[in-house]
Motif scaffolding. Sequence first.
Motif, short mmCIF file in Angstrom:
data_model
loop_
_atom_site.label_atom_id
_atom_site.label_comp_id
_atom_site.label_asym_id
_atom_site.label_seq_id
_atom_site.Cartn_x
_atom_site.Cartn_y
_atom_site.Cartn_z
N THR A 8 2.30 5.63 -1.79
CA THR A 8 2.24 5.60 -0.33
C THR A 8 3.32 6.49 0.28
N GLU A 9 4.50 6.43 -0.30
CA GLU A 9 5.58 7.26 0.24
C GLU A 9 5.29 8.75 0.07
N ARG A 10 4.77 9.11 -1.10
CA ARG A 10 4.42 10.51 -1.33
C ARG A 10 3.36 10.95 -0.33
N LEU A 11 2.46 10.05 -0.05
CA LEU A 11 1.37 10.32 0.86
C LEU A 11 1.89 10.57 2.26
N ARG A 12 2.71 9.64 2.74
CA ARG A 12 3.24 9.74 4.10
C ARG A 12 4.03 11.03 4.26
N ALA A 13 4.76 11.39 3.18
CA ALA A 13 5.62 12.58 3.22
C ALA A 13 4.81 13.84 3.47
N THR A 14 3.50 13.80 3.17
CA THR A 14 2.69 15.00 3.37
C THR A 14 1.72 14.84 4.53
N GLY A 15 2.04 13.90 5.43
CA GLY A 15 1.22 13.74 6.64
C GLY A 15 -0.04 12.91 6.45
N GLY A 16 -0.12 12.21 5.32
CA GLY A 16 -1.30 11.39 5.07
C GLY A 16 -1.12 9.97 5.60
N ARG A 17 -2.20 9.23 5.63
CA ARG A 17 -2.15 7.85 6.13
C ARG A 17 -2.62 6.88 5.07
N MET A 18 -1.96 5.76 4.98
CA MET A 18 -2.38 4.74 4.02
C MET A 18 -3.42 3.85 4.68
N THR A 19 -4.57 3.74 4.02
CA THR A 19 -5.65 2.93 4.58
C THR A 19 -5.99 1.81 3.60
N ALA A 20 -6.77 0.85 4.09
CA ALA A 20 -7.18 -0.27 3.24
C ALA A 20 -7.95 0.26 2.03
N GLN A 21 -8.82 1.25 2.27
CA GLN A 21 -9.63 1.80 1.17
C GLN A 21 -8.75 2.45 0.11
N ARG A 22 -7.77 3.23 0.56
CA ARG A 22 -6.91 3.90 -0.40
C ARG A 22 -6.07 2.91 -1.19
N ARG A 23 -5.60 1.88 -0.49
CA ARG A 23 -4.81 0.88 -1.19
C ARG A 23 -5.65 0.19 -2.26
N LEU A 24 -6.89 -0.12 -1.88
CA LEU A 24 -7.80 -0.78 -2.82
C LEU A 24 -8.04 0.10 -4.04
N ILE A 25 -8.29 1.37 -3.81
CA ILE A 25 -8.55 2.28 -4.92
C ILE A 25 -7.31 2.41 -5.81
N LEU A 26 -6.15 2.47 -5.17
CA LEU A 26 -4.90 2.55 -5.95
C LEU A 26 -4.71 1.30 -6.80
N GLU A 27 -4.97 0.15 -6.20
CA GLU A 27 -4.79 -1.09 -6.96
C GLU A 27 -5.80 -1.18 -8.10
N THR A 28 -7.00 -0.69 -7.84
CA THR A 28 -8.01 -0.66 -8.90
C THR A 28 -7.56 0.25 -10.05
N LEU A 29 -7.02 1.40 -9.68
CA LEU A 29 -6.54 2.33 -10.70
C LEU A 29 -5.40 1.72 -11.50
N ALA A 30 -4.52 1.00 -10.80
CA ALA A 30 -3.34 0.44 -11.46
C ALA A 30 -3.74 -0.54 -12.55
N GLN A 31 -4.92 -1.16 -12.39
CA GLN A 31 -5.35 -2.15 -13.37
C GLN A 31 -6.14 -1.54 -14.53
N CYS A 32 -6.42 -0.24 -14.44
CA CYS A 32 -7.22 0.39 -15.49
C CYS A 32 -6.40 0.59 -16.76
N THR A 33 -7.00 0.24 -17.89
CA THR A 33 -6.38 0.59 -19.17
C THR A 33 -7.23 1.67 -19.85
N ASP A 34 -8.31 2.07 -19.18
CA ASP A 34 -9.20 3.06 -19.77
C ASP A 34 -9.24 4.33 -18.91
N HIS A 35 -10.26 5.13 -19.09
CA HIS A 35 -10.41 6.39 -18.34
C HIS A 35 -11.73 6.35 -17.61
#
Lengths: 164, 164
Positions: A8-35
Amino acid sequence: MDWVTQVTERLRATGGRMTAQRRLILETLAQCTDHPTAEEIYQRARQRAPDLNLSTVYRTLRWLEELGVVGSQRFEGERPQDRFDPAISANPDHHHFRCRLCNAIIEFPAPLLDLLKRDFIAQYGGTIESASLTFYGLCQSCLQKVEAYGPLSFNPDAILNHPR
Amino acid sequence: MDWVTQVTERLRATGGRMTAQRRLILETLAQCTDHPTAEEIYQRARQRAPDLNLSTVYRTLRWLEELGVVGSQRFEGERPQDRFDPAISANPDHHHFRCRLCNAIIEFPAPLLDLLKRDFIAQYGGTIESASLTFYGLCQSCLQKVEAYGPLSFNPDAILNHPR
DNA sequence: GGCTTTATTGCAAATGATTTGCATTAAGGA
DNA sequence: TCCTTAATGCAAATCATTTGCAATAAAGCC
């Protein structure tokens, strides 16, 4: 600080916005042990938010790729589709082994690759900025199964003409 | 015995037929010193036979791939499309370097890769049947140009607002 | 040489992952 | 709370590649 917050911080630093969808996708990715593929990420994330859109998943993944937060790569022997790799941010220097039978992907470090790079530069000049190395074969457990049972005999004619 | 004749024999041995189109595509491939896409092979071959069909090119390439006569591979940083490699039959054990600037592809041998494979097997078990290694960077001549002139400053706004 | 079988071709349409245009929504700074 | 504009959802477009099918033509056989 956890991974989602860091991104989120990297995102904000480049003018991006954190949204519910992005957070959800990030959390989904964080739980992945596969590809997973984009479609797989979409399906997993959608269990929590059924109105998530596949386009959003693609756009978010490309954006994370630009930030260096996820990697993407295609493997031989399956239809051409990107598989995403959330582990790349924690461990940038890894390569992939893919089992031809169970499709498992093993990530491994390859420090010796530097020797190969040096050899190449010594011979051809230039510079190397990145390298992609993928091994294809049988993983340990698939190899053991094949060794234990022997290869299966696959004869389509025999199956088709088999008396029921 | 030349290459086209060799391939023809392999073909006949598996119940295939040699046609004018296949011969043309083979001869086109034999003259390649690069790694063309299916479309590029199609355009080159079509100069001799304008009614050649792109589907035929694709079908012939896939068939040659199965016979192990050509290789195919995708490179990062361009749109996803297969590039075909006629050199693989003469020299099966080569890998690729791709220049990010001029897009040249250099084929190189990598005998040290065996060390990496051995390392992997020692640690994770299983077997390795094939390996794909690609380096991305700047080739010698592009590196020299960059070093001689320095990187170009690219500023879209300055270009757009430049007085004519 | 003609005949027959069936592999191969050309064409058009389908596929399938990914991207894009656009009207609508909502983040986050003022 | 308001305002700017980044981000979303939706549908349509892309684009390399594949596929169905009727027409064509290798090559084995007489």
